[in-house]
Design a protein around this motif. Structure first.
Motif, PDB file in Angstrom:
ATOM      1  N   ALA A  54     -49.898  -3.399-103.825  1.00  0.00           N
ATOM      2  CA  ALA A  54     -49.406  -2.437-104.817  1.00  0.00           C
ATOM      3  C   ALA A  54     -50.586  -1.791-105.530  1.00  0.00           C
ATOM      4  CB  ALA A  54     -48.503  -3.138-105.825  1.00  0.00           C
ATOM      5  N   CYS A  55     -50.329  -0.662-106.185  1.00  0.00           N
ATOM      6  CA  CYS A  55     -51.409   0.027-106.906  1.00  0.00           C
ATOM      7  C   CYS A  55     -51.865  -0.825-108.084  1.00  0.00           C
ATOM      8  CB  CYS A  55     -50.931   1.356-107.481  1.00  0.00           C
ATOM      9  SG  CYS A  55     -50.089   2.429-106.363  1.00  0.00           S
ATOM     10  N   CYS A  74     -49.554  -1.833-111.375  1.00  0.00           N
ATOM     11  CA  CYS A  74     -48.153  -1.569-111.017  1.00  0.00           C
ATOM     12  C   CYS A  74     -47.195  -2.460-111.820  1.00  0.00           C
ATOM     13  CB  CYS A  74     -47.961  -1.814-109.525  1.00  0.00           C
ATOM     14  SG  CYS A  74     -46.234  -1.722-109.010  1.00  0.00           S
ATOM     15  N   GLU A 115     -43.995  -2.526-111.381  1.00  0.00           N
ATOM     16  CA  GLU A 115     -42.886  -2.949-110.522  1.00  0.00           C
ATOM     17  C   GLU A 115     -43.221  -4.286-109.856  1.00  0.00           C
ATOM     18  OE1 GLU A 115     -39.747  -0.585-108.254  1.00  0.00           O
ATOM     19  OE2 GLU A 115     -41.454  -0.479-106.928  1.00  0.00           O
ATOM     20  N   CYS A 174     -41.633   0.802-102.149  1.00  0.00           N
ATOM     21  CA  CYS A 174     -42.968   0.310-102.496  1.00  0.00           C
ATOM     22  C   CYS A 174     -43.093  -1.199-102.329  1.00  0.00           C
ATOM     23  CB  CYS A 174     -43.289   0.650-103.946  1.00  0.00           C
ATOM     24  SG  CYS A 174     -44.018   2.273-104.152  1.00  0.00           S
ATOM     25  N   MET A 175     -42.121  -1.952-102.868  1.00  0.00           N
ATOM     26  CA  MET A 175     -42.274  -3.401-102.880  1.00  0.00           C
ATOM     27  C   MET A 175     -42.185  -4.000-101.479  1.00  0.00           C
ATOM     28  SD  MET A 175     -43.054  -4.140-105.894  1.00  0.00           S
ATOM     29  CE  MET A 175     -43.922  -2.579-105.881  1.00  0.00           C
ATOM     30  N   ASN A 189     -38.348   2.371-111.154  1.00  0.00           N
ATOM     31  CA  ASN A 189     -39.546   3.115-111.580  1.00  0.00           C
ATOM     32  C   ASN A 189     -39.248   4.613-111.642  1.00  0.00           C
ATOM     33  OD1 ASN A 189     -39.469   3.761-108.907  1.00  0.00           O
ATOM     34  ND2 ASN A 189     -41.258   2.553-108.339  1.00  0.00           N
ATOM     35  N   MET A 246     -41.072   6.358-105.283  1.00  0.00           N
ATOM     36  CA  MET A 246     -42.522   6.292-105.348  1.00  0.00           C
ATOM     37  C   MET A 246     -43.141   6.112-103.968  1.00  0.00           C
ATOM     38  SD  MET A 246     -42.947   7.039-108.295  1.00  0.00           S
ATOM     39  CE  MET A 246     -42.207   7.031-109.925  1.00  0.00           C
ATOM     40  N   CYS A 263     -44.519   2.682-113.416  1.00  0.00           N
ATOM     41  CA  CYS A 263     -45.332   2.996-112.242  1.00  0.00           C
ATOM     42  C   CYS A 263     -46.435   3.954-112.669  1.00  0.00           C
ATOM     43  CB  CYS A 263     -44.424   3.638-111.190  1.00  0.00           C
ATOM     44  SG  CYS A 263     -45.306   4.495-109.890  1.00  0.00           S
ATOM     45  N   PRO A 264     -47.623   3.427-112.942  1.00  0.00           N
ATOM     46  CA  PRO A 264     -48.708   4.296-113.412  1.00  0.00           C
ATOM     47  C   PRO A 264     -48.963   5.467-112.464  1.00  0.00           C
ATOM     48  CG  PRO A 264     -49.341   1.990-113.595  1.00  0.00           C
ATOM     49  CD  PRO A 264     -48.031   2.012-112.860  1.00  0.00           C
ATOM     50  N   THR A 265     -48.892   5.198-111.167  1.00  0.00           N
ATOM     51  CA  THR A 265     -49.174   6.251-110.187  1.00  0.00           C
ATOM     52  C   THR A 265     -48.165   7.397-110.305  1.00  0.00           C
ATOM     53  OG1 THR A 265     -49.992   4.532-108.733  1.00  0.00           O
ATOM     54  CG2 THR A 265     -49.559   6.677-107.730  1.00  0.00           C
TER      55      THR A 265
END
Ligand SMILES: Cc1ncc(C[n+]2csc(CCOP(=O)(O)OP(=O)(O)O)c2C)c(N)n1
Ligand code: SF4
Ligand SMILES: [Mg+2]
Lengths: 400, 319
Positions: B29-30, B33, B35, B58-59, B145, B149, B229-231
């Motif tokens: 993950a980023c 994250c 999440e 994502c997960m 999120n 994403m 989700c920062p991204t």
């Protein structure tokens, strides 16, 4: 395979990511409804379209549906309402819309879809091959494969003209390879808006839901009519072929780029012919050049039109070849050859002077396809041809 | 027995689970994250004695690139739109094998994890079906999120009003997302299942206890978990927990439970922090004017008041 020339020579090619160029082509075509659901590697097309709508550059309804099944359902609804309709998907998304694809074609709705080809799960994989396209081979849509960014743009614009031709009225899929084509920045000439409008007038049709002239779409077809309905669809699809070529020709008159249903490259006097679809044809042509320089009699035939299958054009293109190496980017699990090879073998069965033919499967799930593959293939098909051996598909570039 | 009375071992600072996480470190993950943080804490609370189903997202992607897997308990991913149906199937398989004596005679929670897209959009039909069929051991977790994403920040029906995403971009004739966030917990609660809750990684003990309760209660449960989700939100990567906390304190994401139809507001927010404090660090809201923020604030407060009223009115189990 024909260089851009003619009237639009003055138009400057710009470097553009092919996905964005396709979205720009949809804008030029003045699509009125876009209903789409994101999936890699299709996303850049629909993101750019949302941007064009958000900025008022394209006057359209963008319907951000909650699934691909709804994407195609909404496209069917919009096209039934008489709007020019576009969508795009890949892989899993295509599979989820599969039920609706078959219905769009029997309803004779001229929806245009860019299918950004990606491998089907599993294992889950976002990279390119043709397993998605092949899974809906029989859905009754016209299907073409683009090789370059320019071709993808031109085919997108022509697609609306073809699909909406009252003598055709069929949905149409423009296939383009995920990432290796969709995400590349290529020099692309975007046609002038005014010229596109002349080439592709606004969509007007009587085949729609209309209070003044009520139609019932999607009627039940029992045993007494189902066969005839399917035959009618097959005749419509098969009968579209000359009209597709006519639109290609009209396009050439306005924009100077001539397309054919089947393209040939250095096939004059070729003993061995490679048969390809999509963007790997670029690599294959380079390999052909190198082999020609080395004195080998090798050529390439590329299918641009996949459905309806250009039977006569293909036969003519490969006439005289001793060996055919037919390349597939998908498998038919449980059958000795891939989908393209299977069809070509069936077509050639009745020929008096059949060439030797072997099926090579490569580039699955994004596996790289270098020029050396084509050289290996040519060597191999010659060898098999000379020995008269006839086997099952051969995988190229597989780990053992 | 009423669901509220079902016993489970509470997570406290003192009894915080030790030992190896069921979700191994080293996932992709980023940075920052929220999440994956929420996911990790929840599976930590469950230990190793459960089965997990992931929807594509994502997960799933960040925990399972072959030949690696971050999951230390049984885990399956099938597709994007069907986590609830797959989980229902796993539960049916477990139930019959247990009934035939082919498995130990105890409940195995089957926990489905899906994003907001996999829940509120493409997976809604499968979720509704699974909740209605009342799978005995099903826990469904929506990791929200607020956009798709995994495929590059496209809008979902859980994207909040005004957020700019790649398919609801702010532009000359657009303010970004032009619809209000779908109320998923309310939709889940409308299935009259025994347990629905919202949770946030900023209130991690509360969240861990909620998933324990969800797993302990017989019958399906739905958890809606806030997952910064920062991204995708275009904010600094250290702000995930902070933004989750501000979401609760500004009334954007109230924490509550619905147990057998009884509403419990876990965190009363009598004096909300200004909505701007929550919105402004996030690039996805950068284009909003004070007027836009006032409009959103009005809606946020109305929704919160509505919830407070539900908690007042339905203070007893209704089924
Ligand atoms: C049928 C289908 N359509 C589209 C996709 C592409 N896809 C994979 S994950 C995803 C978005 C996931 O969003 P969400 O559920 O919110 O989870 P997140 O990644 O945000 O955690 C999409 C659109 C797919 N895998 N299958
Ligand atoms: S995109 Fe967002 S949700 Fe996905 S891994 Fe990165 S921070 Fe987490
Ligand atoms: Mg999401």
């Amino acid at each position: 395979m024909s260089a851009p020339k003619g009237k639009s020579d003055s138009a400057r090619a710009i470097g553009l990511e092919v996905s964005l160029a396709i979205a720009e082509a949809v804008k030029l075509a003045e699509a009125e409804v876009v209903a789409a659901y994101p999936i890699t590697p299709q996303t850049h097309i629909v993101e750019h379209l949302s941007e064009l709508v958000a900025n008022g550059e394209l006057t359209a309804e963008y319907v951000p549906v909650e699934s691909e099944q709804s994407a195609m359902s909404a496209c069917i609804g919009a096209a039934a309402a008489g709007a020019r309709t576009f969508t795009s998907t890949s892989s899993q998304g295509l599979l989820l819309m599969a039920e609706m694809l078959y219905i769009a074609s029997i309803l004779r709705l001229p929806i245009v879809m860019a299918m950004v080809n990606r491998a089907i799960s599993g294992p889950i994989n976002i990279w390119n091959d043709h397993s998605d396209a092949m899974s809906v081979r029989d859905c009754g849509w016209i299907q073409v494969f683009a090789e370059t960014g320019q071709e993808a743009v031109d085919l997108t614009i022509m697609s609306f003209r073809i699909a909406e031709d009252p003598g055709v009225l069929l949905p149409l899929i423009v296939n383009l390879d995920g990432f290796t084509l969709s995400h590349f920045i290529e020099p692309v000439i975007l046609p002038e808006a005014a010229e596109v409008r002349r080439f592709l007038p606004p969509y007007e049709t009587a085949h729609k839901l209309d209070i003044q002239n009520p139609l019932s779409l999607g009627a039940l077809g029992g045993p007494e009519i189902y066969t005839e309905a399917r035959r009618a669809l097959d005749l419509a699809l098969t009968g579209a072929k000359p009209r597709i070529q006519r639109v290609f020709d009209d396009f050439a008159k306005v924009f100077g780029r001539q397309y054919k249903l089947v393209e040939t490259y250095r096939t004059e006097g070729a003993e061995t012919i490679l048969v390809t679809m999509g963007s790997i044809s670029e690599t294959a042509m380079t390999a052909v050049d190198e082999m020609r320089e080395a004195g080998q009699k090798v050529g390439l035939v590329r299918l641009r039109l996949w459905r309806p299958f250009p039977v006569e054009e293909f036969r003519a293109a490969v006439a005289g070849a001793k060996n055919l190496a037919v390349i597939d980017r998908a498998m038919i699990l449980g059958f000795p050859e891939g989908p393209v090879a299977t069809e070509i073998r069936a077509l050639l069965y009745h020929e008096k002077n059949r060439p030797h033919m072997t099926n090579f499967i490569l580039g699955l799930g994004g596996r790289d396809v270098p020029r050396s593959h084509f050289k290996h293939i040519v060597e191999r098909v010659r060898e098999l041809g000379a020995s008269g051996r006839q086997g099952r598909y051969e995988l190229v570039g597989v780990l053992e | 027995m009423k669901s509220a009375e079902v016993q489970f071992e509470k997570v406290t600072a003192k009894t915080f689970p030790k030992g190896p996480d069921s979700l191994a470190p080293g996932h992709r993950a980023c940075q920052g994250c929220g999440e994956v943080l929420a996911l990790r804490l929840m599976v930590k609370a469950l230990g190793l004695d459960f089965m997990a189903v992931s929807a594509t997202g994502c997960m799933e992607v960040c925990t399972s690139p072959f030949p690696q897997s971050a999951w230390r308990m049984p885990w399956i991913h099938v597709a994007f739109e069907n986590a609830a149906a797959v989980a229902g199937g796993v539960d049916a398989g477990n139930v019959i094998r247990r009934r035939k004596g082919k498995m130990p005679d105890r409940r195995i929670p089957v926990v489905a994890f899906a994003g907001d897209g996999g829940t509120a959009d493409i997976g809604l039909q499968a979720l509704s079906g699974a909740l209605e069929r009342y799978h005995e051991n099903l826990v469904y977790v929506c990791l929200d999120n607020e956009a798709y994403m995994n495929t590059g920040i496209q809008r979902s029906s859980a994207t909040p009003f005004g957020a700019s995403t790649t398919t609801s971009p702010a532009g000359k004739v657009s303010k970004g997302q032009n619809t209000w966030k779908k109320n998923m917990p309310a939709i889940a609660a409308a299935h009259n299942i025994p347990y629905v809750a919202t949770a946030s990684p900023a209130y991690h003990l509360d969240m861990m206890n909620k998933i324990r309760r969800a797993a302990a209660i017989p019958g399906p449960a739905y958890l809606h978990v806030y997952a910064p989700c920062p991204t995708g939100w275009r904010m600094k990567s250290e702000l995930a927990v902070e933004s989750a906390r501000l979401a609760v304190k500004s009334r954007v994401f109230p924490l509550y439970e619905v147990i057998d139809g009884r509403y419990i507001l876990n965190q009363k927010v009598d004096e909300p922090v200004p909505l701007g404090d929550y919105l402004k660090p996030q690039g996805r809201f950068r284009h909003l004017s004070e007027q836009d923020i006032a409009l959103i604030s009005e809606r946020v407060n109305r929704e919160y008041e509505h919830l407070a009223k539900l908690a007042e009115t339905f203070s007893e189990p209704s089924f």
